[in-house]
Enzyme design. Structure first.
Site, PDB file in Angstrom:
ATOM      1  N   GLU A 189       0.754  -1.115  -0.008  1.00 44.10           N
ATOM      2  CA  GLU A 189       0.350  -0.125  -0.081  1.00 44.10           C
ATOM      3  C   GLU A 189       0.946   1.454  -0.220  1.00 44.10           C
ATOM      4  OE1 GLU A 189      -3.464   0.239   1.920  1.00 44.10           O
ATOM      5  OE2 GLU A 189      -4.024  -2.529   1.736  1.00 44.10           O
TER       6      GLU A 189
HETATM    7  C1  LIG Z   1       2.932  -9.696   0.501  1.00 40.15           C
HETATM    8  C2  LIG Z   1       2.465  -9.088  -0.648  1.00 40.15           C
HETATM    9  C3  LIG Z   1       1.137  -8.088  -0.652  1.00 40.15           C
HETATM   10  C4  LIG Z   1       0.756  -7.828  -1.433  1.00 40.15           C
HETATM   11  N1  LIG Z   1      -0.790  -7.063  -2.002  1.00 40.15           N
HETATM   12  C5  LIG Z   1      -1.544  -6.659  -2.998  1.00 40.15           C
HETATM   13  C6  LIG Z   1      -2.803  -6.202  -3.734  1.00 40.15           C
HETATM   14  O1  LIG Z   1      -3.695  -6.785  -2.941  1.00 40.15           O
HETATM   15  N2  LIG Z   1      -2.802  -5.591  -4.748  1.00 40.15           N
HETATM   16  C7  LIG Z   1      -1.940  -5.037  -4.964  1.00 40.15           C
HETATM   17  O2  LIG Z   1      -2.237  -4.472  -5.526  1.00 40.15           O
HETATM   18  N3  LIG Z   1      -0.518  -4.556  -4.820  1.00 40.15           N
HETATM   19  C8  LIG Z   1      -0.076  -5.811  -3.554  1.00 40.15           C
HETATM   20  N4  LIG Z   1       1.158  -5.179  -3.274  1.00 40.15           N
HETATM   21  C9  LIG Z   1       1.953  -5.456  -4.516  1.00 40.15           C
HETATM   22  C10 LIG Z   1       2.394  -3.610  -3.314  1.00 40.15           C
HETATM   23  O3  LIG Z   1       1.965  -2.846  -3.358  1.00 40.15           O
HETATM   24  C11 LIG Z   1       3.804  -3.082  -3.944  1.00 40.15           C
HETATM   25  O4  LIG Z   1       4.771  -4.439  -3.993  1.00 40.15           O
HETATM   26  C12 LIG Z   1       4.690  -2.138  -3.525  1.00 40.15           C
HETATM   27  O5  LIG Z   1       3.444  -1.070  -4.396  1.00 40.15           O
HETATM   28  C13 LIG Z   1       5.907  -1.803  -4.519  1.00 40.15           C
HETATM   29  O6  LIG Z   1       5.875  -2.075  -5.664  1.00 40.15           O
HETATM   30  P1  LIG Z   1       7.131  -2.669  -6.197  1.00 40.15           P
HETATM   31  O7  LIG Z   1       7.408  -4.413  -5.494  1.00 40.15           O
HETATM   32  O8  LIG Z   1       6.553  -3.010  -8.008  1.00 40.15           O
HETATM   33  O9  LIG Z   1       8.390  -2.078  -6.100  1.00 40.15           O
HETATM   34  P2  LIG Z   1       9.093  -1.008  -6.959  1.00 40.15           P
HETATM   35  O10 LIG Z   1       8.051   0.427  -7.889  1.00 40.15           O
HETATM   36  O11 LIG Z   1       9.708  -1.462  -8.364  1.00 40.15           O
HETATM   37  O12 LIG Z   1       9.669  -0.455  -6.036  1.00 40.15           O
HETATM   38  C14 LIG Z   1      10.862  -0.792  -5.626  1.00 40.15           C
HETATM   39  C15 LIG Z   1      12.299   0.316  -4.679  1.00 40.15           C
HETATM   40  O13 LIG Z   1      12.340   1.449  -5.448  1.00 40.15           O
HETATM   41  C16 LIG Z   1      11.641   2.443  -5.033  1.00 40.15           C
HETATM   42  N5  LIG Z   1      11.064   3.363  -5.497  1.00 40.15           N
HETATM   43  C17 LIG Z   1      10.306   3.534  -6.571  1.00 40.15           C
HETATM   44  N6  LIG Z   1       9.831   5.367  -7.244  1.00 40.15           N
HETATM   45  C18 LIG Z   1      10.795   5.231  -6.549  1.00 40.15           C
HETATM   46  C19 LIG Z   1      10.768   6.616  -6.557  1.00 40.15           C
HETATM   47  N7  LIG Z   1       9.852   6.783  -6.720  1.00 40.15           N
HETATM   48  N8  LIG Z   1      11.494   7.346  -5.228  1.00 40.15           N
HETATM   49  C20 LIG Z   1      11.975   6.624  -4.882  1.00 40.15           C
HETATM   50  N9  LIG Z   1      11.806   5.338  -4.808  1.00 40.15           N
HETATM   51  C21 LIG Z   1      11.240   4.650  -5.706  1.00 40.15           C
HETATM   52  C22 LIG Z   1      10.344   1.586  -3.710  1.00 40.15           C
HETATM   53  O14 LIG Z   1       9.915   2.738  -2.953  1.00 40.15           O
HETATM   54  C23 LIG Z   1      11.034  -0.144  -3.608  1.00 40.15           C
HETATM   55  O15 LIG Z   1      11.915   0.613  -2.378  1.00 40.15           O
HETATM   56  C24 LIG Z   1       1.410  -6.478  -2.128  1.00 40.15           C
HETATM   57  C25 LIG Z   1       2.965  -6.575  -2.479  1.00 40.15           C
HETATM   58  C26 LIG Z   1       3.242  -8.467  -1.789  1.00 40.15           C
HETATM   59  C27 LIG Z   1       4.712  -8.024  -0.636  1.00 40.15           C
END
Ligand SMILES: Cc1cc2nc3c(=O)[nH]c(=O)nc-3n(C[C@H](O)[C@H](O)[C@H](O)COP(=O)(O)OP(=O)(O)OC[C@H]3O[C@@H](n4cnc5c(N)ncnc54)[C@H](O)[C@@H]3O)c2cc1C
Length: 380
Positions: free
Chosen positions: A363
């Site tokens: 989230e």
């Molecule tokens: C157990 C689990 C349950 C989940 N449940 C749901 C769900 O029910 N529904 C749903 O839709 N999603 C869900 N998610 C997804 C979750 O919301 C995302 O994993 C999260 O938003 C991060 O996205 P990403 O994994 O693609 O990481 P990325 O966006 O690739 O980020 C990788 C890293 O880069 C950093 N980063 C990215 N952009 C920036 C920026 N502009 N400035 C600085 N740092 C940045 C991030 O903070 C992170 O540290 C779930 C994830 C997990 C692991």
């Protein structure tokens, strides 16, 4: 100013605390180890009114305020964050999203069953290439007159395998950017909708996380939430409230770890005295208690803002950022206070430490919360 809780709020806390001790604690280690979804526990939580806490009783909800929901989340999360995430997604993303933005038909057809806990829902925004950058949606919902054709993949979806109703965000008109995104209600079993394998996770292992595939899924137009192009706004508004629930989850994990560490420190002896009598341990407890109290104030304030009809984007983001940091730090210290016992499953703190990590990721990661907070303060 009045920091005391009402009698009703205290009763909700007691009910959630009793449930956590009597229904969640037994078997929590086994569910975590074997990735078992808390099916029976969720059914009972539904019967007790915890699955649609803020939903209007007209739609089988409990008609309570956000503070009640936050208190319940805190208590459940002290013991079992795998269960509390199911409660959180169903309450603040699915039920709240449908009640606030759905049509009367959506509420009658879906919300009533979701709020009673008869079925559970999922919120599907993240994709392999669209996590923090949620505007980069690759999933498409192409307009075919009276229906949309949905194609794409969603990642990391909580309740992915167990839900019956999925709120899916997808791009209809790429040229319009985020204003061309829609939110559709997709039912389990619609032809072309496939559920991928369950993820094998570090924490919240009892929760049910899957990727989802949509291959030419025909979704009736009446399943769209809000006007054409409202989907991105729907997702952001809904997540803004969802963050308060995750902040409460983080608060509960921190408080649960602290309570276990406090108890242990008064029992375990080293160098002829209880370890709490060593100042290094006592100071750790002092730091933990102070941080948790500060996190609690931020979380309750965000809930209060929402209940007062005030804007809660900033207070919710601050609550999630800080409470998740406290959950991580406090649970690591709780393991330390337990020494070798902290490293084994029977003492619960290692699970709380693993569970804490997710509160800094889902989230909206902590980095994204800082973007929300800094934009808000720089705008004013
Ligand atoms: C157990 C689990 C349950 C989940 N449940 C749901 C769900 O029910 N529904 C749903 O839709 N999603 C869900 N998610 C997804 C979750 O919301 C995302 O994993 C999260 O938003 C991060 O996205 P990403 O994994 O693609 O990481 P990325 O966006 O690739 O980020 C990788 C890293 O880069 C950093 N980063 C990215 N952009 C920036 C920026 N502009 N400035 C600085 N740092 C940045 C991030 O903070 C992170 O540290 C779930 C994830 C997990 C692991």
């Amino acid at each position: 100013m009045d920091f005391s809780l009402s009698e009703e709020h205290e009763m909700i806390r007691q009910a959630a605390r009793d449930f956590a001790q009597n229904e969640l604690l037994p078997g929590v280690i086994e569910r975590d180890e074997n990735q078992i979804f808390p099916k029976e526990q969720i059914k009972k939580l539904g019967e007790l009114g915890f699955m649609g806490m803020m939903t209007d009783p007209e739609y089988n909800g409990s008609g309570m305020d956000t503070l009640s929901y936050v208190i319940a989340m805190e208590e459940l999360s002290k013991v079992d964050a795998s269960t509390s995430v199911v409660v959180s997604v169903n309450n603040s993303l699915v039920c709240w999203g449908l009640e606030t933005f759905g049509s009367k038909e959506h509420k009658e057809k879906y919300l009533s069953r979701l709020a009673s806990g008869e079925i559970i829902g999922a919120f599907c925004l993240s994709e392999p290439e669209a996590g923090s950058d949620a505007t980069s949606q690759k999933t498409t919902a192409i307009d075919h007159g009276d229906h949309y054709i949905l194609n794409g993949t969603k990642n990391w979806i909580t309740n992915g395998g167990t839900a019956e109703v999925y709120l899916v965000i997808a791009q209809t008109d790429r040229e319009k950017g985020h204003k061309g995104i829609n939110a559709l209600i997709v039912e389990k079993g619609m032809p072309g909708f496939e559920i991928g394998p369950k993820e094998n996770k570090l924490g919240i292992r009892g929760s049910d996380t899957h990727s989802l595939n949509f291959n030419d899924v025909k979704v009736p137009k009446e399943n769209r939430i809000g006007d054409d192009g409202f989907g991105f706004k729907f997702a952001m508004k809904t997540l803004s409230g969802g963050r308060i629930g995750i902040a409460a989850q983080a608060l509960g994990i921190a408080a649960g770890a602290y309570e276990l560490a406090l108890k242990y420190s008064k029992e375990r002896k080293a160098f002829g005295t209880e370890i709490a009598n060593h100042q290094a341990i006592a100071f750790k407890l002092a730091d933990m208690h102070t941080q948790i109290e500060a996190a609690r104030h931020l979380v309750y304030k965000a809930a209060w803002d929402k209940d007062q009809g005030k804007n809660y984007d900033l207070s919710g983001a601050m609550a999630k950022l800080y409470a998740s940091q406290v959950a991580m730090e406090t649970s690591v210290e709780a393991v330390q206070i337990h020494g070798g016992n902290g490293f084994v499953k029977e003492y619960h703190v290692e699970r709380l430490m693993r569970d804490a990590k997710i509160t800094q990721i889902y989230e909206g990661t902590s980095e994204i919360q800082k973007i929300v907070i800094s934009r808000s303060i720089l705008r004013n």
